[in-house]
Scaffold this motif. Structure first.
Motif, mmCIF file in Angstrom:
data_model
loop_
_atom_site.group_PDB
_atom_site.id
_atom_site.type_symbol
_atom_site.label_atom_id
_atom_site.label_comp_id
_atom_site.label_asym_id
_atom_site.label_seq_id
_atom_site.Cartn_x
_atom_site.Cartn_y
_atom_site.Cartn_z
ATOM 1 N N LEU A 134 9.927 10.872 12.609
ATOM 2 C CA LEU A 134 9.704 11.380 11.300
ATOM 3 C C LEU A 134 10.867 10.897 10.319
ATOM 4 O O LEU A 134 12.158 11.218 10.729
ATOM 5 C CB LEU A 134 9.643 12.957 11.056
ATOM 6 C CG LEU A 134 8.957 13.301 9.705
ATOM 7 C CD1 LEU A 134 7.383 12.571 9.356
ATOM 8 C CD2 LEU A 134 9.118 14.718 9.613
ATOM 9 N N SER A 135 10.553 10.188 9.234
ATOM 10 C CA SER A 135 11.482 9.927 8.403
ATOM 11 C C SER A 135 11.611 11.002 7.093
ATOM 12 O O SER A 135 10.734 11.267 6.758
ATOM 13 C CB SER A 135 11.069 8.480 7.577
ATOM 14 O OG SER A 135 11.415 7.533 8.513
ATOM 15 N N LYS A 136 12.805 11.215 6.839
ATOM 16 C CA LYS A 136 12.934 12.391 5.907
ATOM 17 C C LYS A 136 12.433 12.102 4.607
ATOM 18 O O LYS A 136 11.792 12.939 3.823
ATOM 19 C CB LYS A 136 14.536 12.762 5.633
ATOM 20 C CG LYS A 136 14.763 14.017 4.892
ATOM 21 C CD LYS A 136 14.421 15.168 5.524
ATOM 22 C CE LYS A 136 15.099 16.356 5.012
ATOM 23 N NZ LYS A 136 14.656 17.758 5.543
ATOM 24 N N TYR A 137 12.542 10.642 4.014
ATOM 25 C CA TYR A 137 11.866 10.348 3.006
ATOM 26 C C TYR A 137 11.522 8.869 2.913
ATOM 27 O O TYR A 137 12.072 8.080 3.801
ATOM 28 C CB TYR A 137 12.654 10.733 1.692
ATOM 29 C CG TYR A 137 14.058 9.982 1.669
ATOM 30 C CD1 TYR A 137 14.157 8.578 1.323
ATOM 31 C CD2 TYR A 137 15.283 10.637 2.108
ATOM 32 C CE1 TYR A 137 15.537 8.004 1.255
ATOM 33 C CE2 TYR A 137 16.375 10.076 2.223
ATOM 34 C CZ TYR A 137 16.659 8.798 1.772
ATOM 35 O OH TYR A 137 17.770 8.216 1.980
ATOM 36 N N MET A 138 10.806 8.484 2.100
ATOM 37 C CA MET A 138 10.263 7.103 2.095
ATOM 38 C C MET A 138 10.197 6.453 0.701
ATOM 39 O O MET A 138 9.359 7.063 -0.080
ATOM 40 C CB MET A 138 9.038 6.749 2.958
ATOM 41 C CG MET A 138 8.634 5.329 2.985
ATOM 42 S SD MET A 138 7.453 5.134 4.237
ATOM 43 C CE MET A 138 6.097 6.086 3.634
ATOM 44 N N ILE A 139 10.903 5.351 0.292
ATOM 45 C CA ILE A 139 10.642 4.803 -1.143
ATOM 46 C C ILE A 139 10.106 3.480 -0.948
ATOM 47 O O ILE A 139 10.898 2.543 -0.137
ATOM 48 C CB ILE A 139 12.238 4.889 -1.657
ATOM 49 C CG1 ILE A 139 12.624 6.399 -2.004
ATOM 50 C CG2 ILE A 139 11.935 4.245 -3.349
ATOM 51 C CD1 ILE A 139 14.177 6.484 -2.540
ATOM 52 N N ASN A 140 9.166 3.122 -1.499
ATOM 53 C CA ASN A 140 8.784 1.756 -1.821
ATOM 54 C C ASN A 140 8.327 1.317 -3.179
ATOM 55 O O ASN A 140 8.068 2.188 -4.117
ATOM 56 C CB ASN A 140 7.456 1.682 -0.748
ATOM 57 C CG ASN A 140 7.348 1.647 0.606
ATOM 58 O OD1 ASN A 140 8.372 1.103 1.138
ATOM 59 N ND2 ASN A 140 6.651 2.468 0.983
ATOM 60 N N ALA A 141 9.107 0.376 -3.632
ATOM 61 C CA ALA A 141 9.011 0.027 -5.138
ATOM 62 C C ALA A 141 9.102 -1.495 -5.206
ATOM 63 O O ALA A 141 9.426 -2.198 -4.488
ATOM 64 C CB ALA A 141 10.090 0.641 -5.991
ATOM 65 N N GLY A 142 8.572 -1.852 -6.216
ATOM 66 C CA GLY A 142 8.240 -3.406 -6.576
ATOM 67 C C GLY A 142 8.012 -3.705 -8.012
ATOM 68 O O GLY A 142 7.299 -2.649 -8.700
ATOM 69 N N ILE B 166 0.677 -1.113 -0.037
ATOM 70 C CA ILE B 166 -0.126 0.060 0.040
ATOM 71 C C ILE B 166 0.831 1.263 -0.177
ATOM 72 O O ILE B 166 1.930 1.221 0.814
ATOM 73 C CB ILE B 166 -0.974 -0.127 1.345
ATOM 74 C CG1 ILE B 166 -1.905 -1.227 1.055
ATOM 75 C CG2 ILE B 166 -1.648 1.336 1.363
ATOM 76 C CD1 ILE B 166 -2.734 -1.445 2.429
ATOM 77 N N SER B 167 0.599 1.990 -0.886
ATOM 78 C CA SER B 167 1.286 3.532 -0.913
ATOM 79 C C SER B 167 1.289 4.254 0.349
ATOM 80 O O SER B 167 0.249 4.394 1.073
ATOM 81 C CB SER B 167 0.579 4.261 -2.132
ATOM 82 O OG SER B 167 1.199 5.587 -2.205
ATOM 83 N N GLY B 168 2.747 4.700 0.620
ATOM 84 C CA GLY B 168 2.880 5.515 1.662
ATOM 85 C C GLY B 168 3.089 4.575 3.026
ATOM 86 O O GLY B 168 2.943 5.493 3.952
ATOM 87 N N VAL B 169 2.945 3.300 3.026
ATOM 88 C CA VAL B 169 2.966 2.559 4.275
ATOM 89 C C VAL B 169 4.085 1.911 4.475
ATOM 90 O O VAL B 169 4.606 1.078 3.404
ATOM 91 C CB VAL B 169 1.850 1.584 4.359
ATOM 92 C CG1 VAL B 169 1.956 0.921 5.901
ATOM 93 C CG2 VAL B 169 0.642 2.470 4.419
#
Length: 929
Positions: free
Chosen positions: A811-819, A159-162
């Motif tokens: 808080l995380s500065k950025y987040m990358i989820n890809a697949g 799920i996006s943003g999780v």
């Protein structure tokens, strides 16, 4: 054993019929407003079969012979709809959601609208997305079914943003878990972690989930404590197919499996079941005089000290065994000619595993002078058991559901720590330490839910009543630290007035929390501007009561008449194993003394009352949708401690919200949302006692002066759906925090909690889910999806009157989820590669003599492949996790604190944990008809 036998009997009964039939199921809804329609007549033309939709609009046609069909949907006041080309295959479920259009007159109700199955499916897909009045992301049951995911911890990664931490805890938009809320069938789920606001999603099997939605903006009918997001998990009520499944699993870890393993000498007869039992309880001799213990004479204390079991020391095991997991699950739906139905589902699970972690730790002063350097080998035994049961009854106008689940987790952790302490500029003292920490914690939750439709005007009443209990037992944690100041390692004991919890101690703690919740809502459709609008109002009550007790006893000595304690050298005669034998206790006059600052008993009570009213408006033929309203929450908390003033906290909060959606085209919409949220301190954060966290080597202290925090949240999002299951979206968001609660580093190995003055963060999100058939037009590429999302966050904090260009704590500065995933058309083969990277995250904010502490980014790469055999009854699933094997590191930030990226020339690593690569394989056999 009886439960296992019942599961097997149910499974065998499913083998009685061959898979020559299929199932058609779905939901009926009004295209105007997208609300569920109850009582719709569904007819399978050319046969005698039919069904009536229930209060949720759900219908089910069982025992449909394989073939191609035409279905007719008829409802009073709506145009009849015929769907052609509906294909049914043996042993599969065909999902058909149908929207009906209201007839403006009785004559128009005689009009019949005809559409193909494919055309209707695309329309239903867009309609389902339009139902959500908020900015949200989610995953449906059919997408879960096509994935190899075993439990909800796996599902949420898609799920996006999780982001999922430790395979079970969800983080939304990079915010700390305290800003997320978990809902189970629209009711708040109790925290599975007694000392934090967090829910362990791996206790819910994926096959029991119907839908998961992550709300990133809120409406008044959602709890107000969700600045990050609210995660809604809806369990399946009525299995379309009767089924019984058996799953077995094992695995391999590069750092654990077949490695030499150590454990403590304390063992219980029920450890393999995950229960601490009675053998580790306080001795009865101490319990009888616990309240008067401090007034006893030294001789009496020494006598009682001898009653404590001498279980210090380590036990060596040849090697760590392979992990083992077992899960049984089954369910069925019973349908009746009247349209009523009863559905049930159940699952039980057992997991037993070992894990070995390597940890390096260091501590530094403000001038970068090193205080200590430690290395730890951590040996963990884990046992987890769980059970879940759902039963539901549904008719045309009512639905009742009872849901119960329980989860229990047992940890037996043993630490061997070595290192050195820097004393002055020219003295270094080696140390050796052991710690056995046994924990049993769990959650029990039962819910009763009702939904009723009154009359022909679609007035709806929904209600929920639930009870939950969370617990944590930590009996007889034993800490021992030896220091080598001279030629030998020795135990340095103080007198009974100043025992040290990190030198030689036994700690006993117990926590139980009961949670009661009840809520009721009323939804009334009304006509306005010739369109259907929805008015909704509701109230809820939540009551929590926590009973907590912790007793810290430190070893001391009454040997020296001047109160200087004793020094006990470790030698061939005095070892760790016999250090606290009766002989040595008598010889060195060793006694146990209470450590007041680490001992605490309290009762926590909290009462949360909420009421809301909201309106859902549709204008310009449903092109514009407004959902707005007000939620009011009254919260009262109190902590009652013996011989101390009662702590009371009381707040009344008004939480408005507004969500606007403009449908530019059927595939394009623009969403704007504003809402106010609240975040309240947890009992543990408010309780004024000090807890020694051996793993992190920190003292954690509560703060009774904490205040609740308010947040204002603003979001803008553009969504584009080029085809079924595809999405491109772009979001902007801004959040302002009043008095956010943060965990702070006070220096001297002490962590606490404090309110910042105010804070803000802003950022953007990009999301993509796209088939790769645009590269090569073939059926193979039509089943390959490339998906990813990128979140960037920035902001600042005003802390103690000073503006800091640093992120909010957690808080995380950025987040990358890809697949990239591949799933065959029949769902019998799937493959996925998942990548995750999170930016620098502030773990603790520096205060006084403390420094800002950050977690370094690390890359996570996972691989999954799943194959089904034997008419999709047998499934084999292989998962490779943490393929890159990057370490988890924490660091102190020196120099320019506004530049948070790790600088190896300035900053210092204070914690480094290595976990290793994990390969797991699971086998699942499905019995269904």
């Amino acid at each position: 054993m009886r439960l296992l036998l019942l599961f097997c009997m149910v499974g065998i009964s499913f083998l009685s019929q061959a898979q020559v039939y299929g199932i058609i199921s779905g939901k009926t809804y009004a295209q105007e407003g997208e609300n569920a329609l109850a009582g719709v007549t569904v007819i399978l033309q050319g046969s005698s079969q039919g069904a009536i939709s229930d209060v949720d609009g759900q219908y089910l046609l069982r025992q449909v012979p394989a073939g191609e069909y035409t279905l007719l949907f008829r409802y009073l006041g709506y145009q009849t709809k015929i769907i052609t080309g509906v294909k049914v295959e043996p042993g599969t479920i065909t999902t058909l959601n149908v929207g009906l259009e209201r007839a403006a007159s009785a004559r128009l109700s005689e009009i019949v609208v005809t559409a193909s199955f494919q055309q209707n499916s695309i329309q239903a897909l867009y309609a389902d997305r339009k139902k959500q009045p908020v900015i949200s992301d989610g995953i449906s049951a059919d997408m879960i079914a096509r994935s190899p995911d075993k439990h909800m911890g796996d599902v949420l990664q898609r799920i996006s943003g999780v982001r999922v931490e430790d395979g079970k805890f969800a983080v939304v938009r990079g915010l700390a878990a305290r800003y997320n809320e978990t809902l189970l069938n629209h009711a708040p789920a109790p925290s599975t972690e007694p000392d934090a606001k967090a829910f362990s999603f791996d206790i819910i099997p994926s096959e029991m989930v119907d839908q998961v939605v992550v709300y990133k903006t809120l409406t008044p009918d959602l709890p107000g404590d969700a600045a990050g997001g609210a995660i809604q998990v809806r369990t399946r009520d009525f299995p379309a197919l009767p089924y019984f499944s058996v799953s077995l699993g094992t695995g391999y870890n590069s750092q654990t499996t077949f490695r030499h393993f150590y454990t403590g000498r304390s063992k219980g007869n029920l450890d393999f079941l995950g229960w601490v039992g009675q053998s580790r309880n306080l001795p009865s001799a101490f319990q009888l005089v616990r309240q008067q213990y401090a007034t006893l004479s030294p001789d009496q204390k020494i006598s009682i000290t001898r009653q404590f079991p001498n279980t210090f020391g380590a036990v060596s095991q040849p090697s760590s065994f392979l992990p083992f997991s077992l899960q049984l699950a089954g369910g069925n739906t019973l349908t009746f000619h009247s349209g009523k139905k009863i559905g049930y589902m159940a699952a039980v699970s057992y997991n037993n595993s070992h894990q070995v972690l390597d940890q390096d730790q260091a501590q530094y002063l403000l001038n970068k002078e090193e205080i200590y350097d430690l290395q730890s080998d951590i040996f963990q035994k884990k046992v987890r058991t769980g059970a879940l049961f759902n039963i539901a009854y549904s008719s045309a106008h009512s639905k009742l559901t009872w849901i119960t689940f329980a989860s229990n987790e047992f940890h037996n952790d043993f630490y061997i720590r070595t290192g050195k302490i820097f004393v002055g500029s020219d003295q270094v003292n080696p140390i050796y330490s052991q710690n056995q920490h046994i924990t049993q914690q769990g959650l029990y939750l039962t819910q009763l839910l009702g939904s009723h439709q009154m009359g022909n005007n679609h007035l709806r009443i929904g209600w929920t009543a639930s009870y939950g209990r969370s617990y944590r037992l930590e009996p007889d944690q034993r800490i021992l630290t030896l220091e080598k100041k001279n030629s030998n390692y020795a135990l340095y004991l103080s007198n009974e007035n100043s025992p040290a919890v990190n030198t030689a101690a036994r700690i006993y703690s117990r926590l139980h929390e009961d949670i009661y919740n009840a809520q009721i809502s009323l939804s009334v459709p009304i006509k306005w501007h010739a369109q259907t609008q929805l008015l909704k109002a509701g109230i809820s009550e939540t009551y929590r009561q926590r009973l907590f007790s912790i007793l810290a006893l430190g070893y001391a000595s009454d040997l020296d008449p001047y109160g200087r304690g004793a020094v006990i050298d470790i030698s061939k005669d005095v070892t760790i194993e016999n250090l606290f034998s009766d002989t040595n206790i008598n010889h060195y006059r060793i006694l146990l003394a209470n450590i007041p600052q680490n001992t605490k008993d309290y009762t926590g009570k909290a009462h949360l009352a909420a009421a809301y009213v909201m309106m859902e408006n549709h204008f310009f033929r449903n092109l514009l949708q407004l959902t707005w309203g007000l939620r009011t929450e009254y919260n009262f908390q109190q902590l009652i401690s013996l011989n101390q003033p009662t702590q009371k906290y009381e707040n009344l909060d008004l939480l408005p919200s507004l969500n606007v959606t403009y449908y530019v085209q059927p595939q394009v919409d623009i969403r704007l949302g504003y809402y106010r949220s609240v975040n309240r301190p947890e009992f543990r954060e408010l309780a004024p006692y000090r807890y020694y966290d051996y793993k992190r080597n920190f003292i954690i202290s509560g703060n009774s002066e904490l205040k609740r925090s308010l947040q204002d949240n603003l979001d803008l999002r553009v969504e584009y759906y080029p085809a079924a299951d595809e999405i491109f979206s772009f979001s902007l968001f801004y959040k302002h925090f009043q008095q956010p609660v943060e965990q702070v580093n006070l220096g001297n190995d002490v962590l606490s909690y404090d309110n910042a003055d105010h804070a803000y963060d802003y950022g953007f999100e990009l999301e993509m889910n796209k088939k790769l058939n645009f590269l090569i037009h073939s059926s193979f590429w039509n089943h390959i999806f490339l998906y990813g999302n990128f979140s960037y966050l920035d902001g600042g904090v005003n802390f103690q009157g000073q503006h800091q260009r640093r992120p909010l704590q957690g808080l995380s500065k950025y987040m990358i989820n890809a697949g990239i995933t591949y799933a065959s058309d029949r769902g019998d083969f799937s493959l996925s590669v998942l990548f995750n990277r999170n930016g620098e995250s502030m773990m603790f904010r520096g205060e006084n003599d403390g420094l800002d502490t950050y977690e370094r980014p690390r890359n996570m790469l996972d691989f999954q492949v799943s194959k089904k055999f034997s008419h999709q009854r047998f499934q084999c699933r292989l998962t490779l996790s943490n393929l890159l094997m990057q370490h988890t590191q924490l660091y102190y930030k020196y120099g320019n604190t506004s530049h948070i990226r790790f600088d190896p020339n300035q900053d210092r690593i204070i914690s480094d944990i290595q976990e290793g690569l994990t390969a797991s394989i699971s086998l699942r056999y499905l019995i269904s008809r």
